[in-house]
Design an enzyme around this catalytic site. Sequence first.
Site, PDB file in Angstrom:
ATOM      1  CG  LEU A  17      -9.399 -15.266   9.439  1.00 18.50           C
ATOM      2  CD1 LEU A  17     -10.435 -14.613  10.272  1.00 18.50           C
ATOM      3  CD2 LEU A  17     -10.180 -16.803   9.128  1.00 18.50           C
ATOM      4  CG  HIS A  19      -5.475  -2.633   0.508  1.00 21.96           C
ATOM      5  ND1 HIS A  19      -4.997  -2.151  -0.569  1.00 21.96           N
ATOM      6  CD2 HIS A  19      -4.902  -2.100   1.585  1.00 21.96           C
ATOM      7  CE1 HIS A  19      -4.154  -1.378  -0.484  1.00 21.96           C
ATOM      8  NE2 HIS A  19      -3.997  -1.234   0.861  1.00 21.96           N
ATOM      9  CB  SER A  27      -0.924  -0.069   1.004  1.00 23.99           C
ATOM     10  OG  SER A  27      -1.748   0.789   1.157  1.00 23.99           O
ATOM     11  CG  HIS A  28       1.262   5.509   1.875  1.00 20.82           C
ATOM     12  ND1 HIS A  28       1.366   6.598   2.917  1.00 20.82           N
ATOM     13  CD2 HIS A  28       1.969   6.431   0.921  1.00 20.82           C
ATOM     14  CE1 HIS A  28       1.553   7.952   2.760  1.00 20.82           C
ATOM     15  NE2 HIS A  28       2.053   7.617   1.657  1.00 20.82           N
ATOM     16  CG  ASP A  31      -6.996  -3.262  -3.182  1.00 23.45           C
ATOM     17  OD1 ASP A  31      -7.703  -2.332  -3.107  1.00 23.45           O
ATOM     18  OD2 ASP A  31      -5.737  -3.566  -3.016  1.00 23.45           O
TER      19      ASP A  31
END
Length: 312
Positions: free
Chosen positions: A289, A279, A109-110, A257
């Site tokens: 999970l 994501h 991500s970031h 996502d």
Amino acid sequence: MTRSPLMLTAPLLALAVLAPQAQATDTGGYARTRYPIVLAHGMAGFDQMGPVQYWHGIPDDLRKHGADVHVTAVSAFNSSEVRGEQLLRQVEQIRALTGAKKVHLIGHSHGSQSSRYVAAVRPDWVASVTAVSGPNKGSDVADLIQQTSDTAGPQFTTVLSSVVNGVGKLEAILSGHPELPQNSLGGLASLNSAGAADFNRRFPAAVPASDCGEGAPVVQGIRYYSWTGIGQFYNPLNPFDYAMTLTGLAFKGKPNDGLVGQCSAHLGRVLRNNYPMNHFHTVNQLAGLVGWGAAPVATYRTHANRLKLLGL
């Protein structure tokens, strides 16, 4: 990771119930790269909080297969440049500790922007950059939050940012990094479309020229890769799947996502852009999970082997 400060603070607290996977021993060197692997978390992230690992089970599995893995920690909420400078200092420490000339940066991500920043500032320290679910051209969720903030006015924005910054400070304390500054507005400004475009103008390496194409696979001797998932709901036992279903509405039907658009995640050589993961699943959260057919831990292991076979 593009993580919306507003949407993610509540689900993040659910991580406190998780337990990490046990450490294991090397089983043959399948993932033993020449250079250390450095993991860079996304917005609202951390390295480890008590027993909770951001990269759930991933570092342990890589180490089991021979990799030298280092998990970094930067501000949960801040601009791409501030987070990048924080990561740069840690890469310097890792090089000193290991004696390695270079590292492999994998950013979720970031963390994608943090990794790209380090590669731009010190290309001689970096062998590869891999963006996992990275908002390389921004996030529609960040755009929606920015629009809401602009419409609601400065008073609303001040209150909201104070709350989110408080969450970030709490995370920093609980993860053992109380010195890390928090700036949720800076993070938001980095991850909306305008902020991402500005970052790309200044740090263009491996960014696709077209909306959904691939970028240069090698820039200044650094190999660039990316992968992402699409879809939001895969496991009814995972509370993040419900959150991603909600935030995914911001994309108005475009593949995503839950927080990052499919095409925005492209950087360098696109290994795959349609894993059956949202994501959070791409870092094996929540507590492993994920949906049927998803194998996030194995995906990192395979990538390490890919780098190994290249002599990196």
